[in-house]
Structures are given as structure tokens and as C-alpha cells.
Design an enzyme around this catalytic site. Structure first.
Site, PDB file in Angstrom:
ATOM      1  N   HIS A   1       9.425  -3.568   3.161  1.00 39.81           N
ATOM      2  CA  HIS A   1       8.941  -3.762   1.785  1.00 39.81           C
ATOM      3  C   HIS A   1      10.117  -4.099   0.855  1.00 39.81           C
ATOM      4  CE1 HIS A   1       5.785  -0.857   3.367  1.00 39.81           C
ATOM      5  NE2 HIS A   1       5.040  -1.851   2.951  1.00 39.81           N
TER       6      HIS A   1
ATOM      7  N   MET B   1       0.847  -1.201   0.000  1.00 36.97           N
ATOM      8  CA  MET B   1       0.000   0.000   0.000  1.00 36.97           C
ATOM      9  C   MET B   1       0.881   1.248   0.000  1.00 36.97           C
ATOM     10  SD  MET B   1      -3.436  -0.887   2.039  1.00 36.97           S
ATOM     11  CE  MET B   1      -2.827  -0.680   3.686  1.00 36.97           C
TER      12      MET B   1
HETATM   13  P1  AMP Z   1       1.555  -2.917   3.455  1.00 31.99           P
HETATM   14  O1  AMP Z   1       2.084  -1.863   2.530  1.00 31.99           O
HETATM   15  O2  AMP Z   1       1.557  -2.507   4.896  1.00 31.99           O
HETATM   16  O3  AMP Z   1       0.248  -3.483   2.990  1.00 31.99           O
HETATM   17  O4  AMP Z   1       2.579  -4.095   3.383  1.00 31.99           O
HETATM   18  C1  AMP Z   1       2.920  -4.682   2.153  1.00 31.99           C
HETATM   19  C2  AMP Z   1       3.650  -5.964   2.430  1.00 31.99           C
HETATM   20  O5  AMP Z   1       4.832  -5.680   3.178  1.00 31.99           O
HETATM   21  C3  AMP Z   1       2.814  -6.937   3.275  1.00 31.99           C
HETATM   22  O6  AMP Z   1       2.993  -8.253   2.773  1.00 31.99           O
HETATM   23  C4  AMP Z   1       3.412  -6.771   4.635  1.00 31.99           C
HETATM   24  O7  AMP Z   1       3.270  -7.910   5.467  1.00 31.99           O
HETATM   25  C5  AMP Z   1       4.874  -6.518   4.318  1.00 31.99           C
HETATM   26  N1  AMP Z   1       5.546  -5.861   5.423  1.00 31.99           N
HETATM   27  C6  AMP Z   1       5.102  -4.779   6.129  1.00 31.99           C
HETATM   28  N2  AMP Z   1       5.959  -4.493   7.122  1.00 31.99           N
HETATM   29  C7  AMP Z   1       6.960  -5.391   7.064  1.00 31.99           C
HETATM   30  C8  AMP Z   1       8.138  -5.636   7.824  1.00 31.99           C
HETATM   31  N3  AMP Z   1       8.454  -4.878   8.867  1.00 31.99           N
HETATM   32  N4  AMP Z   1       8.948  -6.657   7.462  1.00 31.99           N
HETATM   33  C9  AMP Z   1       8.620  -7.446   6.403  1.00 31.99           C
HETATM   34  N5  AMP Z   1       7.522  -7.275   5.644  1.00 31.99           N
HETATM   35  C10 AMP Z   1       6.699  -6.276   5.968  1.00 31.99           C
END
Ligand code: AMP
Length: 279
Positions: A37, A30
Site C-alpha cells: 500500500h 481496505m
Molecule cells: P486492499 O487494501 O487489499 O484492497 O488493497 C488496496 C490496494 O493496494 C489495491 O489496489 C491492491 O491491489 C494494492 N495492493 C495490495 N497488495 C499489494 C502489493 N503486495 N503490492 C502492491 N500493491 C498492492
């Protein structure tokens, strides 16, 4: 790196790659990107020939309109980060591209949909699986990479993939943390300096449980973890659980494989989640 806004353009660009039998990986996000990420992009690169990263703040997964409104959208910064990471394509569709008409999506995600995050954010995983299915249809990847940070999300996406019998391998990637242990999150930007200090109790409580797992009973581990969190200033605990990683039901038997400790709490005005795998 190319930035694409429409499904049609994306499909056109990926077609020759597929004809050349190249492996396509998708990393859905997102935006408001951080090192967590980027780690997903790097793992995707090691496992595929072409990496597509999507940036889309999906309205159907937000249960609180204020949360959607204040979700950070630093697009230029995100594009620069992905360029530096060596991502091949960034897919950044408008809301109307993904949702040309209103769709009342509902699929059976199993009982775990209504536990933990599902209890606090009703309908959240219907929205998550809805957008991920649309992204899968647009990219048709062989592999898709998600963070263990959103433990329940990975489980729900695996259920959705099984439901539609999609030929897509779901890969769960390790949680990337700040040096002091706080799990990286796009939402950390909302933490005041006081919140930022207080937020540390989440990873501290998880670590407390992980380090004493062999020694203590589940009941004592939970008591200890809850005490750590409840004693912190400005932190309101939603749940701390030791659960079966498949069903997400609370588990007392330490011999059960795939146990995970999961926590969610409001730190100031910001709701944070974190987890650690125990065995
Ligand atoms: P989001 O943008 O928050 O929807 O996250 C996108 C992807 O990044 C999702 O698969 C999350 O689980 C992953 N993600 C978010 N934070 C972390 C983190 N600290 N370490 C690893 N992956 C992450």
C-alpha cells in the site's frame, strides 16, 4: 495529514486544492496497510500534488460474510503508516456514509467479470466497482492508483471508468513482495507459520513459468506450475492460468502480447491470489 470521515468535509478540503489547479490522486484501500500500500502512496506522490488514501472495508464486495467479519482493521497502525508515508488526507467513512440506502448496483463490466476471481466470488466486481465509483465521486481525482496484485480488479475498474466515461487516469503499480517472494497482502496475517511456508509455492510456480516462458510450451508450463502447487501441503488450488491480460481468457499462443500468469489458492483457511506478467 488530516483524517476525514464524511464526503462533505472531504469535498470542502479538496475544493481550494482543485481551484489552485493541483493534481489530486486517490489510493483506495481496505486498510491493514503494508509496504504494498505504501508503494502506491509513494508512486501517487511522484505523479500528483495531493494524495488522498481511503480506508474502507467495503461490505458489498465480500461474497463470504465470515471473510468480512474477520477482515483485519488495525486503524491506529494504518494512520501511523500513512503519516510516515507523507499521505495528505485519509478518508475513513462509516458504512452509512457510503451506503445511506441500499443500492442494487449493476453495470456491464464485460465477459471478464465472470472469469477467475469472478467465478469464485460471484458479484465481487460489482461491489468493487460500486465502491470505487463512490470514492471517485467523493474525491474527483485526476489519477487513481491500484496494485497489479489484483490484476483483474484493475481491469474491471478500467471497464467501469470507460462505462461512465470518467476523466480519471488509472495507474497499475508493481506487486511488492516479501524477501522470499510471497506477495504482500492484508490477508497474510491469517497464515499460521506452517501456512506461511506453504504459501510460497504460489510465487514459486509463477516464477517457474516466467523463467521458462521462452523455452516451454504453454501446456508444459501449466503442467509444471500445477504440479508445484499440488505437491505442496495444505494448499488447495482454485486456478492457475496463462491468460490474455485484456480478456483473461486462457491463451496458448505465446506470441500474443500482454500475457499474464494468474493463480489463486487456499492456503490453510486463507485464500491468496498472485500473478506475474509474462511478456
Ligand atoms: P486492499 O487494501 O487489499 O484492497 O488493497 C488496496 C490496494 O493496494 C489495491 O489496489 C491492491 O491491489 C494494492 N495492493 C495490495 N497488495 C499489494 C502489493 N503486495 N503490492 C502492491 N500493491 C498492492
Amino acid at each position: 495529514m488530516e483524517v476525514i470521515n464524511t464526503i462533505a468535509a472531504l469535498k470542502m478540503l479538496l475544493k481550494p486544492r482543485k481551484l489552485a489547479q493541483q493534481k489530486i490522486a486517490l489510493v483506495p484501500t481496505m486498510g491493514a496497510l503494508h509496504k504494498g500500500h505504501v508503494s502506491l502512496i509513494k508512486i501517487a506522490q511522484q505523479n500528483a500534488d495531493v494524495v488522498v488514501c481511503s480506508i474502507f472495508v467495503n461490505p458489498t464486495q465480500f461474497t463470504d460474510p465470515k471473510d468480512l467479519e474477520k477482515y483485519p482493521r488495525p486503524l491506529q497502525h494504518d494512520i501511523e503508516m500513512l503519516q510516515e508515508a507523507g499521505c495528505d488526507y485519509v478518508f475513513m467513512p462509516a458504512v452509512t456514509e457510503m451506503y445511506p440506502t441500499k443500492e442494487n448496483w449493476h453495470i456491464d463490466l464485460g465477459d471478464a467479470e465472470f472469469l477467475l476471481e469472478g467465478e469464485f466470488r460471484r458479484g465481487h466486481y460489482q461491489g468493487v466497482t460500486q465502491i470505487v465509483k463512490k470514492l471517485f465521486d467523493a474525491v474527483e481525482p485526476e489519477l487513481a492508483f491500484f496494485g497489479q496484485k489484483d490484476f483483474q480488479q484493475v481491469l474491471m475498474i478500467r471497464h467501469m471508468v470507460a462505462y461512465f466515461k470518467l476523466p480519471i487516469q488509472i495507474v497499475s503499480c508493481p506487486i511488492i513482495r516479501e524477501d522470499d517472494g510471497l506477495a504482500m497482502s492484508s490477508r497474510n496475517i491469517h497464515l499460521s507459520s506452517e501456512d506461511r511456508k506453504n504459501a510460497l509455492v504460489l510465487s514459486e510456480a509463477l516464477k517457474y513459468v516466467q523463467e521458462r516462458f521462452e523455452e516451454f510450451t504453454v501446456e508444459d508450463l501449466l503442467k509444471g506450475a500445477e504440479t508445484i502447487i499440488n505437491e505442496a501441503e495444505g494448499v488447495e488450488l482454485d486456478y492457475f492460468t496463462i491468460a490474455n491480460g485484456e480478456t483473461l481468457l486462457p491463451e496458448n499462443n505465446k506470441e500474443t502480447p500482454n500475457l499474464v500468469a494468474l493463480v489463486a489458492a487456499k492456503v490453510g483457511q486463507t485464500r491468496l491470489i498472485d500473478n506475474m506478467i509474462l511478456n
